[in-house]
Design an enzyme around this catalytic site. Structure first.
Site, mmCIF file in Angstrom:
data_model
loop_
_atom_site.group_PDB
_atom_site.id
_atom_site.type_symbol
_atom_site.label_atom_id
_atom_site.label_comp_id
_atom_site.label_asym_id
_atom_site.label_seq_id
_atom_site.Cartn_x
_atom_site.Cartn_y
_atom_site.Cartn_z
ATOM 1 N N ASP A 17 -0.278 16.007 -0.078
ATOM 2 C CA ASP A 17 -0.195 17.001 0.624
ATOM 3 C C ASP A 17 -1.464 17.609 1.278
ATOM 4 O OD1 ASP A 17 2.552 17.764 -0.308
ATOM 5 O OD2 ASP A 17 1.422 17.370 -2.325
ATOM 6 N N GLU A 67 2.466 8.653 1.296
ATOM 7 C CA GLU A 67 2.630 8.900 2.635
ATOM 8 C C GLU A 67 1.282 8.594 3.319
ATOM 9 O OE1 GLU A 67 5.161 12.465 4.176
ATOM 10 O OE2 GLU A 67 3.559 12.521 5.916
HETATM 11 O O1 TRH Z 1 -1.209 11.091 -3.492
HETATM 12 P P1 TRH Z 1 -0.031 10.306 -2.878
HETATM 13 O O2 TRH Z 1 0.871 9.817 -3.986
HETATM 14 O O3 TRH Z 1 0.785 11.581 -2.133
HETATM 15 C C1 TRH Z 1 2.015 11.681 -2.239
HETATM 16 C C2 TRH Z 1 2.747 11.539 -1.147
HETATM 17 O O4 TRH Z 1 2.111 12.120 0.101
HETATM 18 C C3 TRH Z 1 4.216 12.059 -1.104
HETATM 19 O O5 TRH Z 1 4.943 11.888 -0.037
HETATM 20 C C4 TRH Z 1 4.289 13.480 -1.533
HETATM 21 O O6 TRH Z 1 5.543 14.011 -1.795
HETATM 22 C C5 TRH Z 1 3.342 13.814 -2.729
HETATM 23 O O7 TRH Z 1 2.074 13.195 -2.427
HETATM 24 C C6 TRH Z 1 3.348 14.959 -3.277
HETATM 25 O O8 TRH Z 1 -0.394 9.350 -1.759
HETATM 26 P P2 TRH Z 1 -0.928 9.377 -0.169
HETATM 27 O O9 TRH Z 1 0.239 10.089 0.607
HETATM 28 O O10 TRH Z 1 -1.392 8.137 0.019
HETATM 29 O O11 TRH Z 1 -2.248 10.392 -0.200
HETATM 30 C C7 TRH Z 1 -3.485 9.873 -0.884
HETATM 31 C C8 TRH Z 1 -4.613 10.604 -0.408
HETATM 32 O O12 TRH Z 1 -5.718 10.646 -0.903
HETATM 33 C C9 TRH Z 1 -4.537 10.125 1.177
HETATM 34 O O13 TRH Z 1 -5.349 11.084 2.088
HETATM 35 C C10 TRH Z 1 -6.072 9.362 0.906
HETATM 36 C C11 TRH Z 1 -6.816 10.477 -0.223
HETATM 37 N N1 TRH Z 1 -7.681 9.535 -0.902
HETATM 38 C C12 TRH Z 1 -8.958 9.745 -0.535
HETATM 39 O O14 TRH Z 1 -9.242 10.224 0.468
HETATM 40 N N2 TRH Z 1 -9.923 8.989 -1.374
HETATM 41 C C13 TRH Z 1 -9.542 8.226 -2.679
HETATM 42 O O15 TRH Z 1 -10.509 7.890 -3.229
HETATM 43 C C14 TRH Z 1 -8.253 8.311 -3.079
HETATM 44 C C15 TRH Z 1 -7.697 7.712 -4.157
HETATM 45 C C16 TRH Z 1 -7.106 8.880 -2.029
#
Ligand code: TRH
Length: 347
Positions: free
Chosen positions: A15, A245
């Site tokens: 999110d 996502e």
């Molecule tokens: O964290 P997520 O599992 O997010 C999920 C999905 O968006 C899902 O659809 C939603 O319903 C739920 O959240 C509430 O995985 P996602 O979407 O890949 O998001 C991870 C974010 O974290 C992405 O913007 C990248 C960021 N990130 C970093 O910037 N640095 C890091 O070291 C890590 C581990 C992640």
């Protein structure tokens, strides 16, 4: 334009990750953004230096001190505070109000993208809300832009600098999934190839701690990275295991190595049709033997079948991935489409 972006953190980082990415991208294009969130904690590592033009504000249920901006974006149907809605209804020229939805490849996305939802009751009575759906086809709102492209060699050199790469022959595999039943068998298919498993904090790391790694595999625990570095991490990997996502999109737009995606697991099993709809689009241009192999391993990675004895041929899989990437690049990105959509509604 001045944008008010609202983000409620349900769980994980998707999110706030998507909201931050959009905020920073808009600001880079010369817009002013107020990002209202109920939990900004992840931004301390995702965007420690912030971004010029983006102001992060605590979500407030009381009336805001200033008038709403030109555009109000409600991310993922997060339901705006009543006091803010009332202030939107009171101004002479109400903002363009957008509900930015979750990403899906399912057919309803094309049908619903751009639809209007007139408000017949409540504090925003008389206003219209517009549905904006990200997606993989021309009839959708597109995907967040890829940012500066880096070559595989540049990113590999960076991985070396960061101390993640053991030697030149080692493959880099990111492991950013949820708890995953297929993980142990999948690691067996990578062995005895030499692989560094690059593992951010989270459920996959916790699961790996309970496993004995098969020969050839080496686990590298990563700290939380700034979002641009996270993108770079995906860009340098030979294989990305991603989720949710935002990492799912980055693995398609920034990385040359192929990926496996674990859809966000939901109680009602909604991830099943979501996965199949994506695979239908993703594999549409692939010949049946390869398409069938890729589908099988994606399904297994989502607990929908057993892990095949071997992964698809890496060169063929990479080529399939590149073909899909070119298709996505030909689309207008989400940020450009969103700005154009708003301008059209303002006219
Ligand atoms: O964290 P997520 O599992 O997010 C999920 C999905 O968006 C899902 O659809 C939603 O319903 C739920 O959240 C509430 O995985 P996602 O979407 O890949 O998001 C991870 C974010 O974290 C992405 O913007 C990248 C960021 N990130 C970093 O910037 N640095 C890091 O070291 C890590 C581990 C992640």
């Amino acid at each position: 334009m001045l944008w008010d972006l609202f983000c409620r953190v349900i769980d994980n980082f998707g999110d706030i990750g998507v909201s931050w990415r959009l905020a920073a991208e808009l600001a880079q294009r010369g817009h002013q953004v107020r990002l209202w969130t109920d939990d900004a904690s992840a931004l301390t590592w995702m965007a420690p230096a912030g971004a010029p033009g983006v102001q992060v504000l605590q979500w407030t249920d009381t009336a805001p001190h200033s008038a709403p901006g030109d555009v109000v974006v409600e991310t993922f149907g997060c339901a705006l505070p009543d006091a803010f809605l009332a202030s939107m209804a009171q101004v002479r020229r109400p903002p363009v109000w957008i509900n930015l939805e979750y990403l899906s490849a399912e057919p309803y996305v094309e049908r619903s993208h751009g639809l209007m939802s007139p408000q017949f009751s409540g504090p925003a009575v008389g206003l219209n809300k517009w549905f904006f759906y990200p997606g993989f086809t021309a009839a959708t709102g597109g995907l967040m832009p890829a940012g500066a492209r880096v070559t595989a060699d540049q990113t590999r050199a960076w991985a070396q600098e960061m101390g993640w790469l053991g030697n030149a022959e080692e493959q880099l595999v990111t492991v950013f999934c949820y708890q995953n039943v297929a993980l142990p068998a999948l690691l067996q298919t990578l062995s005895p190839q030499r692989c560094a498993l690059l593992v951010p904090p989270g459920p996959a790391r916790a699961q790996l701690q309970t496993l004995d790694l098969p020969p050839g595999l080496r686990q590298v625990d990563l700290p939380y990275l700034r979002q641009p570095d996270f993108d770079r991490l995906l860009a340098c990997a030979d294989l990305n295991l991603v989720r949710g996502e935002d990492s799912f999109v980055r693995a398609q737009c920034c990385a040359t190595g192929p990926f496996l995606w674990q859809a966000y697991p939901q109680h009602d099993g909604a991830q099943g049709p979501k996965l199949e709809a994506f695979l239908d689009l993703y594999l549409a241009d692939q010949a049946p033997p390869l398409a069938t192999e890729i589908r099988a391993v994606f399904r297994a990675f989502n607990g929908r079948g057993s892990v095949p004895n071997s992964l698809p041929d890496r060169a063929a899989w990479r080529a399939a991935h590149a073909l899909w990437g070119r298709k996505l690049q030909a689309q207008t990105d989400l940020c450009s489409q969103l700005i154009a959509f708003v301008r059209q509604k303002q006219a």
